[in-house]
Structures are given as C-alpha cells and as structure tokens.
Write a protein that holds these residues in place. Structure first.
Motif, PDB file in Angstrom:
ATOM      1  N   GLU A 186       4.143  -8.057   2.559  1.00 26.12           N
ATOM      2  CA  GLU A 186       4.909  -6.528   2.117  1.00 26.12           C
ATOM      3  C   GLU A 186       4.422  -5.824   0.374  1.00 26.12           C
ATOM      4  OE1 GLU A 186       7.081  -9.346   1.544  1.00 26.12           O
ATOM      5  OE2 GLU A 186       7.605  -9.604  -0.225  1.00 26.12           O
ATOM      6  N   ASN A 187       3.517  -7.271  -0.357  1.00 25.07           N
ATOM      7  CA  ASN A 187       2.587  -6.798  -1.087  1.00 25.07           C
ATOM      8  C   ASN A 187       0.733  -6.341  -0.826  1.00 25.07           C
ATOM      9  OD1 ASN A 187       4.329  -6.607  -2.732  1.00 25.07           O
ATOM     10  ND2 ASN A 187       3.504  -8.932  -3.574  1.00 25.07           N
ATOM     11  N   GLN A 210      -2.089  -4.126   0.882  1.00 19.89           N
ATOM     12  CA  GLN A 210      -2.900  -2.701  -0.012  1.00 19.89           C
ATOM     13  C   GLN A 210      -3.019  -1.466   0.163  1.00 19.89           C
ATOM     14  OE1 GLN A 210      -6.159  -3.184   0.089  1.00 19.89           O
ATOM     15  NE2 GLN A 210      -6.737  -1.843  -1.028  1.00 19.89           N
ATOM     16  N   PRO A 211      -2.058  -1.040  -1.072  1.00 20.24           N
ATOM     17  CA  PRO A 211      -1.852  -0.173  -2.101  1.00 20.24           C
ATOM     18  C   PRO A 211      -2.841   1.676  -1.683  1.00 20.24           C
ATOM     19  CG  PRO A 211      -3.322  -1.295  -3.957  1.00 20.24           C
ATOM     20  CD  PRO A 211      -3.215  -1.866  -2.536  1.00 20.24           C
ATOM     21  N   PRO A 212      -1.725   2.680  -1.697  1.00 20.27           N
ATOM     22  CA  PRO A 212      -2.653   3.402  -1.677  1.00 20.27           C
ATOM     23  C   PRO A 212      -3.539   4.252  -1.942  1.00 20.27           C
ATOM     24  CG  PRO A 212      -0.340   3.828  -2.339  1.00 20.27           C
ATOM     25  CD  PRO A 212      -0.774   2.642  -2.547  1.00 20.27           C
ATOM     26  N   GLU A 213      -4.307   4.437  -1.683  1.00 22.75           N
ATOM     27  CA  GLU A 213      -5.689   5.356  -2.463  1.00 22.75           C
ATOM     28  C   GLU A 213      -4.999   5.969  -3.650  1.00 22.75           C
ATOM     29  OE1 GLU A 213      -8.695   3.432  -0.801  1.00 22.75           O
ATOM     30  OE2 GLU A 213      -8.776   4.502  -2.413  1.00 22.75           O
ATOM     31  N   PHE A 214      -5.167   5.710  -4.868  1.00 21.17           N
ATOM     32  CA  PHE A 214      -5.303   5.924  -6.402  1.00 21.17           C
ATOM     33  C   PHE A 214      -5.481   7.577  -6.359  1.00 21.17           C
ATOM     34  CE2 PHE A 214      -4.732   6.487 -10.652  1.00 21.17           C
ATOM     35  CZ  PHE A 214      -5.602   7.157 -10.889  1.00 21.17           C
ATOM     36  N   VAL A 274      -2.283   9.754  -4.021  1.00 22.59           N
ATOM     37  CA  VAL A 274      -1.487   9.247  -5.390  1.00 22.59           C
ATOM     38  C   VAL A 274      -1.422  10.365  -6.406  1.00 22.59           C
ATOM     39  CG1 VAL A 274       0.059   7.738  -5.929  1.00 22.59           C
ATOM     40  CG2 VAL A 274      -1.259   7.180  -4.011  1.00 22.59           C
TER      41      VAL A 274
END
Lengths: 200, 126
Positions: free
Chosen positions: B19-20, B22-26, B29
């Motif tokens: 679940e951790n 790849q975060p969305p592109e900074f 956001v």
C-alpha cells in the motif's frame, strides 16, 4: 506569475517561499512529499484516493496560510500534524471505513500468504501486518518514530498527545512487536528441521 | 532483539508494504492545491458557516429575550403589589416602625401638625 494573476510566492523566486508561510518554500515541501504521502495513507486506511485528497488538502492549508508554520518544530512534524488534524476532522468516517476494509483484507491476505510462502526468513509483509494490528495510537507512534525518524517528542506533537502518553504507547507497541517477531522466529526454527527431514 | 534491529526490520517492511506504493507526482498535487486555494472557499462551505453562525446568534438572542421578559414580569408583579397596597391605605409604615411606641403616624393627619408646630412631639420620628 500564474495565469489569472495569482501568485503564492514572495519575491524570492529562486526558493519560491510562500507569502502566507514565509518559513516554508515549495522545495522544502517537495522533499517531504513521499513521506507525507505514506503518512496520509496510514491515516486513510491505505485508501489511495482518500490519501491523495488528504495530502492535497494539507497543501491547501499551507498555501492558504490557514496552518501557520512558526518554526518551533521541524517542517516534517508540522506537515504531519496538519494531515493528522485534517484526517480527524474531515476524513474520520471515511478513514474508519477504509481501515475496517483494510483489516479484513489483510486477514485474508495473511492466510493466503502463509499457505504459499516458502521463505524461512522473517517475512516483511507479516511484520507490517503485525504493525497494522496494533491499536491506532500504538501504530501511529511506531510509524512516526521507527519509519519516519521522529523523536517521541515530535511524534507526541503530531498526534497531539502528552509526552507521557506517547512514551507509554511506544513502549507497549515495541513490546508487542518484539514478542511478535520472537514468535515468527520460533516458527521459522520449528519449521526448519521438519523441512529438512521431509526433503530426505 | 534491540531497538536498532527492530527499527531496521520495521523500516524494511514499511517501505515494502504494497500500500506504500509510488506516491503521486508532487508537481501535480501541488498545482491542484494552488488551483483550489486560488478558487477560494467553496460557496457551499461558506453558506454552511454563515448558517451555523446565524443559528448560534439566534439561540443566544432567544435566551437573552427570555431572561429579559422574565425579569420584566417580576418587576410588573412587584410594582402592582406596591401600587395596590399604597392606594388602599393612608397609613405608611417602614420596617423600622417596629421600634416605635404605639401606632405608626398617619401621613394625612400627623405630617401637617409636625411641620407647623414648633413644639416637640415626643412620638415623632423627626
């Protein structure tokens, strides 16, 4: 200058310091983006869409100046605290539902994983599931201290509890996880001779 | 197991948890947050805040009105009692009259005498 004539930054265009939060620059926030996303995920029961929304709202609070950073803590502590407050005020119900769904899914996944796993080493996935099984505050303090390199004081500030309370949750969580790890190691030790005998 | 070993195990499991991911592109956001800030507070939220403010002000006003009307009623009742008692008698008495000897003075008969007379009236209060 953005189209529409709205600029959020002061004259220092190189660092892009926010007008409403002079101690914060865009680049400072970018450096903490990944960590903040993981923290938002844990606030939202691993619901990715909810976590992205929570993270965006955190940035809105910072850009608009609703949340003011005065430099009395680290920027990470401040951002994590803003996200934590938002999750408690606006995302509480949705996050609780997502967390329930996550826990039931984890139970099924753990059972399936144990049946398939042939690795004798301590499984990172099982360990992480053990963390998810802790109480909310124990899980939070473990995640902040062990996974985000915060001190217990900083974790207490993010969680908005007293230092004594944070230390208590930290101690209990550590004991619970250490016990869980020992059990996992015992299982590995117990299984090894059986597998060796079976292969002969 | 010491803290450092537990910490390294936990960090590894934390980073590897599915679940951790790849975060969305900074940039995307942050840009969305800037756009939302530029639009301002949504009208629906503003309307809700005003409605809540008016409701609280209304409740306070109702409470204050109730308190004011209650005190006025008490004063009217007290005023009516005093008026009736004064209209129905020509004898005025004060709490200290219990210290007087004999009956209290009648204001229609005693006062003119007290003002015009140069003699002392041993029973007079003056």
């Amino acid at each position: 200058m953005r189209p529409g004539g709205h600029s959020f930054y002061s004259a220092d265009m190189e660092r892009r310091v926010l007008k409403t939060n002079p101690l914060i620059s865009r680049d400072d926030v970018a450096a903490l983006h990944d960590k903040l996303f993981r923290w938002c995920l844990s606030r939202c029961g691993s619901d990715r869409e909810l976590a992205e929304d929570l993270m965006q709202q955190t940035y809105v609070e910072v850009i608009s100046g609703s949340a003011q950073f005065r430099g009395d803590s680290t920027l990470q502590t401040f951002l994590f605290g803003v996200a934590h407050n938002l999750s408690r005020s606006h995302y509480k119900k949705a996050a609780a539902r997502a967390r329930l769904a996550q826990r039931s899914a984890q139970l099924e996944a753990t059972a399936a994983h144990d049946a398939e796993c042939d690795n004798l080493e301590i499984d990172a996935a099982r360990l992480w599931h053990s963390v998810q099984e802790l109480s909310d505050r124990q899980r939070d303090v473990i995640e902040l201290v062990f996974c985000n390199d915060m001190t217990i004081e900083e974790a207490a500030a993010v969680m908005q509890v007293s230092l004594g309370t944070a230390r208590q949750h930290y101690s209990r969580a550590k004991d619970a996880l250490a016990k869980k790890l020992s059990e996992m190691k015992s299982e590995v030790f117990d299984q090894a001779p059986t597998r060796g005998a079976a292969n002969e | 197991m010491n803290d450092e070993q537990l910490k390294s195990q936990l960090r590894r499991s934390y980073l590897e948890a599915p679940e951790n991911s790849q975060p969305p592109e900074f940039d995307s956001v942050w840009a969305a947050a800037e756009a939302q800030t530029a639009r301002g507070t949504p009208w629906g939220v503003l309307a809700t805040r005003f409605a809540a403010g008016f409701a609280v002000a209304g409740l306070i006003g109702l409470f204050a009105l109730g308190q004011w009307r209650g005190s006025n009623e008490m004063q009217d009742a007290w005023t009516a009692e005093v008026s009736d008692s004064l209209l129905n008698t020509t004898v005025w008495s004060a709490p200290s009259d219990v210290l007087l000897l004999g009956d209290g003075p009648d204001i229609y008969t005693s006062v003119p005498i007290l003002i015009e007379s140069t003699e002392l009236d041993v029973e007079a209060l003056l």
